[in-house]
Design an enzyme around this catalytic site. Structure first.
Site, PDB file in Angstrom:
ATOM      1  N   GLU A 101       0.809  -1.221   0.000  1.00 48.16           N
ATOM      2  CA  GLU A 101       0.000   0.000   0.000  1.00 48.16           C
ATOM      3  C   GLU A 101       0.843   1.273   0.000  1.00 48.16           C
ATOM      4  OE1 GLU A 101      -0.649  -2.621   1.915  1.00 48.16           O
ATOM      5  OE2 GLU A 101      -2.774  -3.121   1.744  1.00 48.16           O
ATOM      6  N   PHE A 137     -11.615  -7.523  13.437  1.00 45.11           N
ATOM      7  CA  PHE A 137     -10.531  -7.970  12.553  1.00 45.11           C
ATOM      8  C   PHE A 137     -10.178  -6.851  11.574  1.00 45.11           C
ATOM      9  CE2 PHE A 137      -9.257 -10.026   8.500  1.00 45.11           C
ATOM     10  CZ  PHE A 137      -8.021 -10.489   8.920  1.00 45.11           C
ATOM     11  N   GLN A 138      -8.901  -6.570  11.441  1.00 45.90           N
ATOM     12  CA  GLN A 138      -8.386  -5.497  10.576  1.00 45.90           C
ATOM     13  C   GLN A 138      -9.003  -4.136  10.893  1.00 45.90           C
ATOM     14  OE1 GLN A 138      -8.397  -6.909   6.425  1.00 45.90           O
ATOM     15  NE2 GLN A 138      -6.364  -7.729   6.786  1.00 45.90           N
ATOM     16  N   LYS A 186     -17.430  -0.680   5.753  1.00 43.35           N
ATOM     17  CA  LYS A 186     -17.893  -1.631   4.742  1.00 43.35           C
ATOM     18  C   LYS A 186     -19.408  -1.579   4.557  1.00 43.35           C
ATOM     19  CE  LYS A 186     -17.238  -6.286   3.066  1.00 43.35           C
ATOM     20  NZ  LYS A 186     -16.601  -7.594   3.266  1.00 43.35           N
ATOM     21  N   MET A 243      24.446   8.713   2.951  1.00 45.41           N
ATOM     22  CA  MET A 243      24.296   9.954   3.706  1.00 45.41           C
ATOM     23  C   MET A 243      24.566   9.703   5.190  1.00 45.41           C
ATOM     24  SD  MET A 243      23.978  13.113   3.253  1.00 45.41           S
ATOM     25  CE  MET A 243      23.038  13.768   1.881  1.00 45.41           C
TER      26      MET A 243
END
Lengths: 163, 569
Positions: free
Chosen positions: B53, B115-116, B165, B481
């Site tokens: 993502e 969940f999630q 949802k 760096m």
């Protein structure tokens, strides 16, 4: 310097956390913060008491204005204003103290709003300094519990914050 | 038909269609399955499936940077949203207009540790311009409209819309609002006429003027106006990392980038000017170093910015002008052209003489005889081979600075990098976003072996979409760096900055179905680049340049120091 900042914001869920989050994320301090809906239920009015240099206060007002939910910001300290805070104090009120507490409440124009055998609950309104003075005037050992709302502020006279 | 109801999922797709979105970057998951089902059925926009993502958000971000349109990403709830956070914060720091749609668990499950489930609105709050949780399908279309409006107007930024949802299943009549009106959000667009007049006057009176431009010039599409202003006055100009391309870098009036790794001439001119015009720039720590040491000589500052909170934040300014930079500079040009006063040519000549002395120190020189591949040389050759016309994305570190220093961009929106947040792993997904927007353009991703491994999985997305990106890996075997700071400030204790066990990048590229090339000698640099942009024009080419591991980025101003305290090569 101490500043008292007033804001009108959309009465949306999470609006308070946007303001609180802004203060913590940018390291500004909050002495007190009060919030409640206004006569227009879609708007909340918030009063924030904070401390900072002029530069910091300028940034605070700019950053508050930048929040998408904030409709209006005003630094009340810029002009004459009134501020009030409500305090509820539960004090020991048995024996000699019972009369003493009643007298102190009267002197500070407080009201006793709850009574038990051993306690009084005093309601006191005023600028924060007056509430502090009351707490200093009574025996610290007699103070059982205090609740303070933090300051609410409003401009004097024709100084009106509305949309 | 007028009263036909659409589901929330259909509404999401319809909104994107009606907003004119052509490309959406994303990754499906449980909470967004309904939305993905509708994406499957529609044809208005293409969905690009990434492999993580974070990459979706970076790609959408870069898409916005190169096109000027709002980028769009879709992720699922929970880990989908948390993976997106780095991308969102990256866009926020660089003020990139973007809308992220995240799935959320059903309304009834919110707060149940489902969940999630994660408090996406809470987690993203400090790194978005604004965010929304949609609690009623009837608010969905207007919320998405607001999201696009907020993202693109004022100081742009990412806006997240969290959609539970069940909202994607509920239905209502769909109507996409034509306009947005919000009493709490009205960004200033027009600069104050009196202030602009004052600024024009001050600029014309300057003896040692300096024009300092930032990312706001690119984002605000003000490059033509700024270019005209600089040329009209004949004043020196510099740019921040984010503003590169806002003024044509090959032009002699341009002194190069300023800041921590800026040129001597740019930094010294900043320190010694008497009138400074800052346009869409915010005086940040990598640009002016310690504000206490900044331009101590008497000087006046004019600051144009669309965001009032950027003005007088780190440095007090004398003439603040809040407004869209293109409009303000346009107005300023009119004032200057109408004015009887002209710049003091004698003073200006003396000022340029001084600047040329600084420039003559040639702070960008490097050892060309070492026999090793110098990273600067690779960038110079890349510039030559692409005729200076490539879109260049970069990751974060030494290679980013060399790209900024040695690829003189002559137009805006060609240089795509994570300046504010400094996100390693940005470069490759950013290149995907650019290549999707401009399929025929030359797109180079300049990267290091540390950064590229932070989103290397996207080589798979590139394969799927046949994106002919050229990955220019400046491989010095170190987190360069970090190594440079350790050499300068930690007595050469190279703690965890040496990368052992690197993969065989050529084989890795081939494993993903791309062309891999390894370059070990300076004389092979140019032929490899020519092959990449010629023979393999239509393929993703991954070139592993084994560069001098000891090379450092110069000049350098140590953190916390002033602009005159440069370390030179």
């Amino acid at each position: 310097m101490r500043h008292i900042i007033s804001l009108l914001m959309e009465n949306e869920s999470g609006a308070l956390s946007r303001v609180a989050g802004l203060f913590s994320a940018r390291g500004y301090n909050i002495e007190s913060l009060t919030v409640a809906p206004t006569e227009d239920a879609t708007l909340s009015r918030m009063t924030i008491v904070t401390r900072g240099s002029d530069d910091v206060i300028e940034q605070i007002t700019k950053q508050l204005n930048k929040l998408v939910d904030v409709v209006k910001v005003q630094d009340l300290s810029d002009g004459s204003h009134i501020e009030r805070e409500l305090m509820l104090v539960k004090v020991r009120a048995s024996g000699d103290l019972r009369e003493e507490m009643k007298r102190m409440a009267d002197i500070f124009r407080g009201r006793i709003i709850d009574v038990s055998d051993k306690t009084y609950t005093v309601e006191l309104t005023g600028p924060g300094s007056k509430l502090d003075a009351f707490l200093q005037a009574i025996d610290p050992a007699a103070i059982l519990e205090t609740v303070r709302t933090g300051a609410s502020g409003i401009g004097r006279g024709d100084r009106i914050m509305k949309i | 038909m007028a009263d036909m109801e659409l589901t929330g999922a259909e509404i999401v797709c319809s909104c994107l269609r009606d907003e004119g979105v052509k490309h959406v970057f994303g990754y499906p998951g449980g909470a967004v399955l309904n939305i993905y089902d509708e994406i499957y059925k529609q044809t208005a926009f293409e969905h690009i499936l990434v492999r993580h993502e974070q990459a979706a958000v970076h790609a959408a971000d870069a898409y916005a940077r190169c096109t000027g349109q709002v980028g769009v990403a879709i992720v699922t709830s929970g880990p989908g949203a948390t993976n997106a956070v780095t991308g969102i914060a990256t866009a926020y720091m660089d003020s990139i207009p973007m809308v992220v749609i995240s799935g959320q668990v059903p309304t009834a499950a919110i707060g149940q540790d489902a969940f999630q489930e994660v408090d996406t609105v809470g987690i993203t709050r400090p790194c978005v311009k604004h965010n929304f949780l949609v609690k009623d399908v009837r608010d969905l279309a207007s919320t998405i409209k607001k999201a696009f409006y907020i993202a693109a107007t004022g100081r742009p930024g990412p806006v997240l819309v969290d959609v539970p949802k069940d909202i994607t299943q509920h239905s209502c009549v769909y109507e996409y609002p034509k306009s947005v009106s919000m009493r709490s959000y009205n960004p200033t667009s027009k600069g104050h006429a009196g202030q602009i007049k004052k600024a024009a006057q001050m600029l014309l009176e300057a003896k040692r003027p300096m024009i300092y431009t930032g990312g706001g010039v690119v984002l605000g599409n003000a490059a033509p106006q700024v270019t005209e202003l600089v040329r009209l006055l004949g004043y020196p100009a510099t740019s921040t990392l984010m503003g590169l391309g806002g003024y044509p870098a090959p032009d002699p009036l341009f002194l190069g980038m300023l800041g921590m790794h800026g040129t001597i001439e740019a930094n010294m001119a900043m320190q010694h000017c008497d009138v400074l015009l800052a346009v869409g720039a915010r005086f940040d720590d990598r640009v002016i170093g310690n504000p206490k040491h900044f331009a101590k000589e008497a000087r006046r500052i004019i600051h144009i910015d669309v965001d009032p909170s950027s003005i007088s934040k780190r440095v007090r300014v004398d003439v603040p002008i809040v407004g869209e930079v293109a409009q303000v500079v346009d107005e300023m040009l009119k004032q200057i052209k109408a004015s009887k006063e002209k710049p003091d040519q004698t003073a200006l000549k003396a000022w340029w003489t001084q600047i040329e002395l600084w420039r003559a120190q040639d702070c960008m020189k490097y050892d060309r005889e070492s026999g090793k591949i110098k990273p600067q040389y690779v960038i110079e050759k890349l510039y030559e081979v692409t005729g200076g016309q490539a879109y260049v994305t970069s990751d974060v570190g030494q290679h980013q600075m060399w790209a900024a220093q040695y690829y003189p961009f002559d137009q805006p929106r060609r240089w795509i990098n994570s300046g504010g947040l400094g996100t390693m792993g940005f470069g490759l997904p950013a290149a995907m976003g650019v290549q999707m927007a401009f399929p025929d353009a030359a797109v180079a991703c300049i990267t290091g072996e540390g950064s590229i491994q932070m989103n290397i999985q996207e080589l798979s997305t590139c394969k799927e979409w046949k994106l002919p990106i050229k990955v220019i890996l400046l491989n010095n075997g170190y987190l360069g760096m970090v190594r440079q700071w350790q050499e300068f400030f930690y007595e050469e204790r190279y703690a965890e900055s040496y990368m052992t066990s690197l993969p065989d990048f050529v084989k890795l590229a081939e494993a993903y179905g791309h062309v891999g090339i390894q370059v070990e000698k300076p004389e092979d640099v140019e032929p490899a680049l020519r092959d990449a942009f010629g023979k393999y024009k239509d393929r993703l080419v991954f070139i592993n340049f084994l560069t001098d591991p000891r090379e450092n980025v110069f000049p350098m101003i140590p953190a916390g120091k002033g602009l005159s305290e440069m370390i030179l090569v």
